[in-house]
Design a protein around this motif. Structure first.
Motif, PDB file in Angstrom:
ATOM      1  N   TRP A   1      46.507  61.968  -7.917  1.00  0.00           N
ATOM      2  CA  TRP A   1      46.565  62.078  -9.092  1.00  0.00           C
ATOM      3  C   TRP A   1      46.743  63.388  -9.280  1.00  0.00           C
ATOM      4  CZ3 TRP A   1      46.659  58.030 -12.809  1.00  0.00           C
ATOM      5  CH2 TRP A   1      46.179  56.982 -12.068  1.00  0.00           C
ATOM      6  N   ASN A   2      48.357  63.581 -10.193  1.00  0.00           N
ATOM      7  CA  ASN A   2      48.716  64.809 -10.769  1.00  0.00           C
ATOM      8  C   ASN A   2      48.397  64.845 -11.960  1.00  0.00           C
ATOM      9  OD1 ASN A   2      49.930  67.040  -9.843  1.00  0.00           O
ATOM     10  ND2 ASN A   2      51.405  66.233 -11.139  1.00  0.00           N
ATOM     11  N   GLY A   3      48.108  66.259 -12.699  1.00  0.00           N
ATOM     12  CA  GLY A   3      48.143  66.075 -13.965  1.00  0.00           C
ATOM     13  C   GLY A   3      49.499  66.493 -14.929  1.00  0.00           C
ATOM     14  N   ASN A   4      50.411  67.127 -14.642  1.00  0.00           N
ATOM     15  CA  ASN A   4      51.377  66.991 -15.059  1.00  0.00           C
ATOM     16  C   ASN A   4      52.861  67.188 -14.245  1.00  0.00           C
ATOM     17  OD1 ASN A   4      52.558  69.790 -15.532  1.00  0.00           O
ATOM     18  ND2 ASN A   4      49.593  69.892 -15.252  1.00  0.00           N
ATOM     19  N   ASN A   5      53.155  67.638 -15.068  1.00  0.00           N
ATOM     20  CA  ASN A   5      54.860  68.094 -14.272  1.00  0.00           C
ATOM     21  C   ASN A   5      55.772  69.370 -14.706  1.00  0.00           C
ATOM     22  OD1 ASN A   5      57.424  67.116 -12.404  1.00  0.00           O
ATOM     23  ND2 ASN A   5      58.528  67.549 -14.912  1.00  0.00           N
ATOM     24  N   GLU A   6      55.650  69.907 -14.004  1.00  0.00           N
ATOM     25  CA  GLU A   6      55.754  71.973 -14.509  1.00  0.00           C
ATOM     26  C   GLU A   6      55.244  72.209 -16.263  1.00  0.00           C
ATOM     27  OE1 GLU A   6      60.457  71.257 -12.562  1.00  0.00           O
ATOM     28  OE2 GLU A   6      60.505  71.064 -14.710  1.00  0.00           O
ATOM     29  N   ASN A   7      54.972  71.881 -16.320  1.00  0.00           N
ATOM     30  CA  ASN A   7      54.069  72.566 -17.720  1.00  0.00           C
ATOM     31  C   ASN A   7      53.446  73.761 -17.710  1.00  0.00           C
ATOM     32  OD1 ASN A   7      54.766  70.203 -19.063  1.00  0.00           O
ATOM     33  ND2 ASN A   7      53.226  69.182 -19.573  1.00  0.00           N
ATOM     34  N   LEU A   8      52.755  74.203 -16.454  1.00  0.00           N
ATOM     35  CA  LEU A   8      51.433  74.925 -16.144  1.00  0.00           C
ATOM     36  C   LEU A   8      52.563  76.571 -16.073  1.00  0.00           C
ATOM     37  CD1 LEU A   8      48.837  73.193 -14.205  1.00  0.00           C
ATOM     38  CD2 LEU A   8      48.703  74.668 -16.106  1.00  0.00           C
ATOM     39  N   TRP A   9      53.734  75.863 -15.206  1.00  0.00           N
ATOM     40  CA  TRP A   9      54.724  76.412 -14.690  1.00  0.00           C
ATOM     41  C   TRP A   9      55.789  77.023 -16.118  1.00  0.00           C
ATOM     42  CZ3 TRP A   9      59.692  74.695 -12.002  1.00  0.00           C
ATOM     43  CH2 TRP A   9      60.549  75.769 -11.840  1.00  0.00           C
ATOM     44  N   GLY A  10      55.380  75.771 -17.113  1.00  0.00           N
ATOM     45  CA  GLY A  10      56.636  76.232 -18.081  1.00  0.00           C
ATOM     46  C   GLY A  10      55.860  77.744 -19.362  1.00  0.00           C
ATOM     47  N   PHE A  11      54.322  77.140 -19.102  1.00  0.00           N
ATOM     48  CA  PHE A  11      53.391  78.459 -19.561  1.00  0.00           C
ATOM     49  C   PHE A  11      53.752  79.978 -19.759  1.00  0.00           C
ATOM     50  CE2 PHE A  11      49.512  80.422 -20.875  1.00  0.00           C
ATOM     51  CZ  PHE A  11      49.577  80.399 -22.284  1.00  0.00           C
ATOM     52  N   ARG A  12      53.017  79.895 -17.797  1.00  0.00           N
ATOM     53  CA  ARG A  12      53.941  80.794 -17.573  1.00  0.00           C
ATOM     54  C   ARG A  12      55.011  81.713 -17.651  1.00  0.00           C
ATOM     55  NH1 ARG A  12      50.634  83.682 -13.956  1.00  0.00           N
ATOM     56  NH2 ARG A  12      48.535  83.179 -15.722  1.00  0.00           N
ATOM     57  N   ASP A  13      56.505  80.962 -17.633  1.00  0.00           N
ATOM     58  CA  ASP A  13      57.499  81.334 -16.682  1.00  0.00           C
ATOM     59  C   ASP A  13      58.309  80.948 -18.157  1.00  0.00           C
ATOM     60  OD1 ASP A  13      56.822  82.682 -14.322  1.00  0.00           O
ATOM     61  OD2 ASP A  13      57.863  81.529 -13.437  1.00  0.00           O
ATOM     62  N   TRP A  14      58.408  80.139 -18.911  1.00  0.00           N
ATOM     63  CA  TRP A  14      59.397  79.790 -19.844  1.00  0.00           C
ATOM     64  C   TRP A  14      59.004  80.455 -21.071  1.00  0.00           C
ATOM     65  CZ3 TRP A  14      59.260  74.204 -17.581  1.00  0.00           C
ATOM     66  CH2 TRP A  14      59.914  74.161 -16.661  1.00  0.00           C
ATOM     67  N   ASP A  15      57.994  81.229 -21.722  1.00  0.00           N
ATOM     68  CA  ASP A  15      58.101  81.848 -22.656  1.00  0.00           C
ATOM     69  C   ASP A  15      56.963  80.707 -23.962  1.00  0.00           C
ATOM     70  OD1 ASP A  15      60.322  84.308 -22.168  1.00  0.00           O
ATOM     71  OD2 ASP A  15      61.865  83.294 -22.811  1.00  0.00           O
ATOM     72  N   TRP A  16      56.486  80.782 -22.962  1.00  0.00           N
ATOM     73  CA  TRP A  16      55.758  79.470 -24.074  1.00  0.00           C
ATOM     74  C   TRP A  16      53.910  80.122 -24.349  1.00  0.00           C
ATOM     75  CZ3 TRP A  16      54.731  74.385 -21.519  1.00  0.00           C
ATOM     76  CH2 TRP A  16      55.952  72.949 -21.109  1.00  0.00           C
TER      77      TRP A  16
END
Length: 850
Positions: A443-458
């Motif tokens: 089971w995997n929690g999400n696609n790219e959202n933890l990465w997005g928070f860190r790198d995509w100016d979120w």
């Protein structure tokens, strides 16, 4: 026993009134509905509005040309499904109206009574209608859908705006995100009764939930069936019995009066273990649960009347995830039955943007294609759906491991109501539903959202607002631990396992490699060794026949209107062209461009997989983006939207074979890596040759090798066999001879890029023959070096397909390509459908190459 009445026939779809604007979701720029004049058309259940409108001749196929744009109004309109329930004719105490899935925002009405409202595509719904319709006459049932845009915009106004990767509000509604469009998918926002509907008639009690937890320890299989029970008023004080059968093992347990939960456990001595294909067999055991009224006399010889019954197939296996830190960082290695697995994976998106058109046979075709290509892991990506049980059943039978994302992708998600309770209910329902499947391993929690928070100016944009972290690091792991503790959970992809490391740190956990496709040459894959590559990919257009079916562009060019519309990636064609420019001269025409982009996709994926597999066990898996398409489009897929296999599909057969031979550069020179993922040792002689472009052998060495089971052996390439770095007329070949070898276990290494290499004008002999099965065997004998020869079978006939993709031949070598579906074989046509890099680089006329 419970009775079930399907509600599949007699449905009608109510059309918008003539000239009305699109429904409440119509916002700035929304198209008005055409003048449909109200009234109704037949509706398919399960189905969706788009397919009903197409069947009625009221909507052009949005997959063709630019019709997608003209269909935008459908997603912004409100729609109503109507039917009539037959008079109630049952002796049971209770009748429930059940919807397994409604897409998405709906009000359900029976007669004049509102039964309830829904706002989640990924859940089922049940309503007690016992007192709401009777035996005298039919009762009207209506399901009124509000535009998903209306709900998404309402929720956005409540919780506040949050960043995402696409200009659509998909994260504000629990719906298939990619129906709002993606960088490979159309924007076709669906509505409809997308899963079966039925009436369930029952008495005394029913099984409202069954979750079998399957484990193996010390040679004994254990099935702990966790049951939830719903009772009628008359059944509250009745003692019940639960019978559990697993294969030939039978146990039963008493359920005290009034109890609504029960656990019954069966122990199965010495069960046959379920394995991924290539590691062992996939035995499956019938698992049945029967709920019995213990206070009545039965008719089955066991006592008691059966009230309800549940049945699935299970498999006995253990699955663990090794993330114990080591000297290289944090591994991410799946172990099945204690055996470490190098995952040969592909990412899976919904196989059709209209999921109700995906049949069980279609699932099996696609998954069999995956298995035939050597794939052993399917990652179900988080912007799609929890697939039907038909999908997971096929994976169970085929030995395909399933990595299942929770449905969050590429966006910041509110953790406030009304979404939070929907997320939890959805997660609990689907974890329980999928728990019986042996193929499901993660089971995997999400696609790219933890990465997005860190790198995509979120982080700056969010200014402290919730964005989903509480789901991925709190709610979801708790749901898995409570509902399905037999499987590992990982918070996201990519995810390093801790905020102590960057979310996409290749040394820790899972990594996505997209910098290469977006900004660099594919040789950039060689610069690191991630612990697990969960996404990477390179684009290519679909098959030529797929383009010709979908597009009427005349002439067809890379930037013709239809081609550009069916290229959804930002600057996708620019990236394709820049990728080609690293290796090839500018293509002379569309056909050359089409061929070379296919070649470059193959080269890119081969570069990554060969490199990463050669570093096993430091790297424990590659998951190619992506296996499949949901419509005809230029994308990263190996199988296009018309189900045609691109050259990448055939290359995966080589790259994901148990035994792979590759030449790699290391700090101290070239090595030949013999990658053996089979259960048997691989030994023999490696034959290394420095070869001139005309086929002359300039130097040769024969070196013994042994690659034990599930290991990689390395052979240093002698320096006198390495072509000079500036050579444009030499190459290195490595072949494995001996038990387990074979003509396909070969590696080629070219020191120069194609645009610099001195390819000869291609020459070959061509023979056609008909096999006993009616297929055409096309045999090509090379008279010169032929680099990446490809027979594009769909150019012979749209129904034709070949059994192999790109193949490189040295002078004098031959290959036989089997073509099926070509009714009128003709040598000239076969020659015209053959392409190779030689001619693409030299811009010669394919008609001269024979």
């Amino acid at each position: 026993m419970k009775d079930v009445t399907p509600i599949a026939d007699g449905w009608r779809l109510r059309l918008p009134e003539s000239g009305s604007a699109a429904g409440g979701g119509a916002g700035a720029g929304a198209d008005a509905a055409p003048a449909l004049g109200g009234g109704t058309v037949p509706a398919q259940v399960p189905g969706c509005v788009h397919t009903d409108l197409m069947a009625a001749g009221l909507l052009k196929d949005p997959f063709l040309d630019r019709n997608e744009t003209a269909a935008a109004w459908v997603g912004r309109a409100d729609w109503t499904y109507e039917t009539a329930l037959p008079p109630r004719a049952t002796g049971h105490e209770r009748t429930d109206l059940v919807f397994d899935g409604l897409d998405t925002v709906a009000e359900i009405r029976l007669g004049d009574t509102v039964l309830g409202a829904t706002r989640n595509m990924h859940r089922g719904y049940r309503y007690d209608v016992t007192e709401r319709y009777g035996p005298a006459a039919e009762t009207a049932l209506t399901v009124a859908f509000t535009s998903a845009y209306t709900e998404a915009e309402r929720v956005r106004a409540l919780v506040g705006d949050r960043p995402n990767s696409y200009p659509e509000p998909f994260q504000y509604i629990r719906k298939m995100a990619c129906s709002f469009g993606w960088d490979w998918g159309p924007t076709l926002v669906t509505a409809g009764i997308w899963k079966p509907a039925r009436l369930e008639h029952w008495s005394t009690a029913r099984l409202s939930g069954v979750t079998p937890l399957v484990t193996v320890a010390d040679g004994t299989g254990r099935v702990e069936a966790r049951l939830e029970i719903e009772r009628t008023a008359s059944g509250l004080n009745r003692p019940l019995t639960v019978r559990l059968r697993v294969g030939e093992t039978r146990v039963e347990a008493d359920v005290p009066a009034g109890a609504d939960r029960c656990t019954v456990t069966a122990e199965v001595p010495g069960p046959e273990l379920w394995w991924p294909h290539g590691y062992g067999a996939q035995p499956l055991y019938d698992c049945e649960v029967t709920l019995v009224d213990a206070g009545t006399e039965g008719t089955d010889g066991e006592g008691g009347v059966a009230l309800d019954h549940w049945q699935r197939r299970i498999g006995f296996r253990t699955v663990t995830l090794d993330t114990a830190p080591d000297e290289k960082g944090t591994p991410f290695t799946l172990l099945v039955n204690g055996e470490p697995i190098f995952a040969r994976g592909v990412n899976w998106i919904p196989d059709d943007v209209f999921p109700t058109r995906i049949t069980p046979d279609r699932y099996r075709r696609r998954l069999q294609q995956a298995k035939d290509a050597g794939v052993d892991l399917i990652r179900v990506w988080g912007g799609g759906i929890y697939e039907s049980d038909d999908f997971y059943d096929a994976c169970d039978e085929a030995g395909l491991l399933v990595w299942q994302d929770f449905l969050f992708a590429c966006a910041a998600y509110s953790e406030e109501q009304p979404l939070r309770s929907e997320v939890e209910a959805e997660a609990r329902e689907n974890v329980a539903r999928l728990a019986p499947h042996a193929s499901l391993v993660l089971w995997n929690g999400n696609n790219e959202n933890l990465w997005g928070f860190r790198d995509w100016d979120w982080e700056q944009d969010l200014a402290g607002a919730s964005w989903g972290e509480g789901y991925y690091l709190g709610l979801l792991p708790r749901v898995v631990a409570e509902t399905d503790p037999t499987r590992p959970y990982w918070a996201g992809s990519p995810w390093s396992g801790s905020w102590n490391h960057h979310p996409n740190d290749p040394a820790h956990g899972t990594a996505h490699s997209w910098e290469v496709w977006n900004r660099r040459d594919w040789t950039g894959y060689l610069e690191d060794v991630p612990r697990f590559v969960a996404e990477f990919g390179w684009q290519a257009p679909p098959a030529y026949a797929t383009l010709r079916r979908a597009l009427t562009d005349d002439p067809l060019t890379p930037d013709s209107p239809g081609m550009l519309h069916h290229q959804k990636a930002a600057d996708g064609n620019g990236k394709l062209d820049r990728g080609l420019a690293h290796h090839f001269p500018a293509p002379a025409d569309f056909d050359t461009w089409h061929y070379l982009t296919q070649v470059n996709q193959v080269r890119a994926i081969a570069c990554g997989i060969e490199h990463w597999r050669s570093h096993w066990p430091a790297c424990a898996g590659t998951v190619v983006w992506q296996l499949n398409d949901c419509w005809p489009v230029t994308s990263w897929a190996a199988i296009d939207g018309d189900e045609r296999e691109k050259p990448l599909y055939h290359e995966l057969k080589r790259l994901y074979a148990d035994r792979l031979l590759t030449v790699q550069e290391r700090a101290d020179g070239l090595i030949a890596a013999l990658i053996n993922q089979s259960a048997r040792d691989w030994s023999g002689t490696a034959v290394l040759r420095r070869v001139a472009v005309d086929g002359a052998v300039l130097a040769e060495a024969r070196l013994p090798f042994t690659a034990t089971a599930r290991t990689v052996a390395e052979i240093a390439v002698p320096r006198d066999l390495v072509p000079p770095g500036d050579s444009t007329k030499e190459l290195l070949t490595v072949e494995a001879e001996g038990p387990g070898g074979g003509e396909d276990v070969r590696a080629l290494w070219f020191p120069a890029r194609d645009k610099d290499f001195a390819y000869p004008a291609p020459r070959w002999d061509l023979e056609l023959a008909t096999s006993d099965g009616g297929a055409t065997e096309v045999t090509v004998t090379a008279r010169t070096l032929l680099r990446d020869l490809l027979l594009q079978a769909d150019r012979l006939d749209p129904a034709a397909h070949a059994d192999r993709g790109l193949v490189t031949l040295l002078p004098g070598e031959r290959v036989t390509i089997t073509v099926r579906g070509w009714d009128r074989p003709e040598p000239g046509a076969a020659a015209a459908a053959l392409y190779c890099v030689n001619s693409a680089v030299q811009r010669t006329d394919p008609g001269d190459e024979r």
